[in-house]
Design a protein around this motif. Sequence first.
Motif, PDB file in Angstrom:
ATOM      1  N   TRP A  89       0.801  -1.225   0.000  1.00  0.00           N
ATOM      2  CA  TRP A  89       0.000   0.000   0.000  1.00  0.00           C
ATOM      3  C   TRP A  89       0.836   1.279   0.000  1.00  0.00           C
ATOM      4  O   TRP A  89       0.301   2.387  -0.011  1.00  0.00           O
ATOM      5  CB  TRP A  89      -0.943   0.030   1.204  1.00  0.00           C
ATOM      6  N   PRO A  95      -2.441  -4.924  -4.791  1.00  0.00           N
ATOM      7  CA  PRO A  95      -2.491  -4.430  -6.171  1.00  0.00           C
ATOM      8  C   PRO A  95      -1.713  -5.334  -7.118  1.00  0.00           C
ATOM      9  O   PRO A  95      -0.768  -6.025  -6.717  1.00  0.00           O
ATOM     10  CB  PRO A  95      -1.849  -3.051  -6.063  1.00  0.00           C
ATOM     11  N   TRP A 148      -7.640  -1.180  -5.999  1.00  0.00           N
ATOM     12  CA  TRP A 148      -6.772  -0.010  -6.035  1.00  0.00           C
ATOM     13  C   TRP A 148      -5.491  -0.339  -6.794  1.00  0.00           C
ATOM     14  O   TRP A 148      -5.045  -1.478  -6.847  1.00  0.00           O
ATOM     15  CB  TRP A 148      -6.487   0.515  -4.635  1.00  0.00           C
ATOM     16  N   ILE A 149      -4.909   0.693  -7.381  1.00  0.00           N
ATOM     17  CA  ILE A 149      -3.829   0.515  -8.357  1.00  0.00           C
ATOM     18  C   ILE A 149      -2.543   1.131  -7.833  1.00  0.00           C
ATOM     19  O   ILE A 149      -2.536   2.197  -7.228  1.00  0.00           O
ATOM     20  CB  ILE A 149      -4.222   1.156  -9.706  1.00  0.00           C
ATOM     21  N   ARG A 150      -1.443   0.450  -8.081  1.00  0.00           N
ATOM     22  CA  ARG A 150      -0.112   0.992  -7.842  1.00  0.00           C
ATOM     23  C   ARG A 150       0.725   0.804  -9.103  1.00  0.00           C
ATOM     24  O   ARG A 150       0.355   0.047 -10.003  1.00  0.00           O
ATOM     25  CB  ARG A 150       0.575   0.284  -6.653  1.00  0.00           C
ATOM     26  N   ASN A 153       1.178  -3.682 -14.498  1.00  0.00           N
ATOM     27  CA  ASN A 153       0.329  -3.785 -13.308  1.00  0.00           C
ATOM     28  C   ASN A 153      -1.105  -4.121 -13.691  1.00  0.00           C
ATOM     29  O   ASN A 153      -2.055  -3.753 -12.994  1.00  0.00           O
ATOM     30  CB  ASN A 153       0.375  -2.496 -12.496  1.00  0.00           C
TER      31      ASN A 153
END
Length: 666
Positions: A485, A528, A552-554, A564
């Motif tokens: 995160w 992610p 949620w994206i990283r 990703n």
Amino acid sequence: MLIKLYMMTMRNNTKFLVLFIFLLGIFGGLCAEETMGDLRAILDAQKGNDCVIDIPKGTYVLDLKDGKGPYAFNYRKNVKIKGNGSTIICNFQNQAFNFDHCENMVFSDLTIDYDPPCSTQGTIISMSADAKTLQVEIHEGYPMINPETEQDRVHIFDKDTRELVWDFYTNQITDPIKFLDGRKVEVNLAMPKPRAYEVGDYIVFNNIPKGYKRHCMLLNYCKNMTMSNITVYDSPQFHFGEHYCENTHYYRCVIDRKKNDPRFPIDRLRPGIADGIHSRHATVGPTIEECTILYTNDDPIAINGNFYPVSSVDADYKQLYVLTREGSLGDFTLKQDENLVAVSNGGVRRGAAKASRVRFSTPPTSAEVKKCLSYFRDIKDTRYINKAMIQFSDEEWEKVKTVAPGDVLYSTDRLGSGFKVINCTIGHVPGRGILIKSVNGKIQNNTITNTGAGAIIIGPEFNWMEAGLSENLEISGNYIETCMWRQNLKRSQCAAISVVLEASNGDLGPAGGLRNIIIHRNTIKDCPMPCVFLNGIDGGYFYKNTIEPASWIRDHGSNFLIPNTKPYVTKYVSNIITDEDPLTSIDEVKRTGEQEILIDASGRVSLKGHQGEPVKMRIFDMVGKQISEDDFTELSTVSLNELGQGIYIIHLICNNKNFSKKYSVF
């Protein structure tokens, strides 16, 4: 009061006398619990004990003030140190215990804490628009932030959840601290990030004197040690550190932030300032079993050895020179007649050989150190003080003769081979959960949650010169949730499970540096993508893992063009067998009739609905090589339980019909 009660019982009846004795016992017990004894005196009085050292249950002070060192156990064997549930309070932020050249000892059943604590904390009461300048009110009971303490690790916690804030990692205070009225200070963060934190959130600072890098508990050159049921609430560096040890067992140890401490109206937010359990240069790796490691300031578990950069090569004399930070040849981990591996600047194994001679040479010049380290990207520590000469026989030199300046050497005998991390609970940390650079080990059935970076990271780190290149590892049955995160790392360690070889030149290494990595039956949730990243591996399995990515994206792996958009990503790997691999390597095998192939608990095979009919069984590995053959009518004479670890194809032929299925042995 007790005397009056006694006189009353004498004047009345004997029942009150019994009551008096009962109350006296309770009162005496409470007094014993509250007594603050001198731990050194308790232990010194038992120095001659050969079998058991007993610490009577109570609370004790370990005096570390005025330059006093840790309490040391040196060259002791076969001794059990029983804490009996005692609490040890260290009165200065220094090392508590030291074990040196000890064997077959047990240290058990106690709690270690520090007063003053090794961290202090407060509430952000105001901040500048750029989030750089913070005014902080230090919480009651905690020591004031001090310009004489190191502030190399500053973390911020959400005021409501008391968890680390997301999209943010670690900060420092480099500008002078301003002291305001009361318990208020003003600090400037070196790397501020607007909108990651807000007024009202909590901030934690180090509270250790500058220059101190002492571990709470340190083991040096020890064998077969057991640390059992030890709880550590604070530490000035690693909670448990071990160097050059063999087969340490950490069993049901706890590292966590203490709650409901009467010293502090607001609970502590973290225990200590660095790693949980850190093992370096072990000849046989530790077993870390059923331990709980939460809220540490850095990696909960780390196991590694040392790389040594090659500064020059003398092919005529079949010898090479490496730089070292060790001050003595005894601490130098490249030893004569041990297995040494040479790795190129690009991450390729040059070969492995045994040295015929190892000795220290003349110290390197500053120019020599600078030139050697110029091959390495982002080197973290440049303090090389010695140079060692490694010489090989004619036969052994042939195995590593392509070695060149800018390569590294490491010993596979001093990496913690044979380690186990099993059934542990780990998480709520800003960094990684389990960080391994070792061989022949297992990471099984652990729960890892809420780590800012990866949950399980396998891979060397040349920038820290932490070896080595892993092989023969099994990662299985682990539950991983809500990891990765932190803000976008853009690094190669980009997934909840990352097995990666980032070479010393900064590029991803080719397949073959890491070998035989088996990853199966793990569950990864709410992390992610990519949730798994594999690189530099030759040989292994990725089988029956459950992945439920986060929404949620990283963009963690962007510097290495790691996408990703997929839960499972590989780059430069070979011979990794997965669930999705088709059975096309064996032309006559069709993926049909799987449900009709039955396998009992003993590993014997039968064919449903065809009892009494002749059956031919052939067993193949996943690259099409036949492993075994058998003919039967009811049950196979060959047992699948005899197969080694891997994924196999069971192929049966009966009445000119083919039946096949995959079968895994893990």
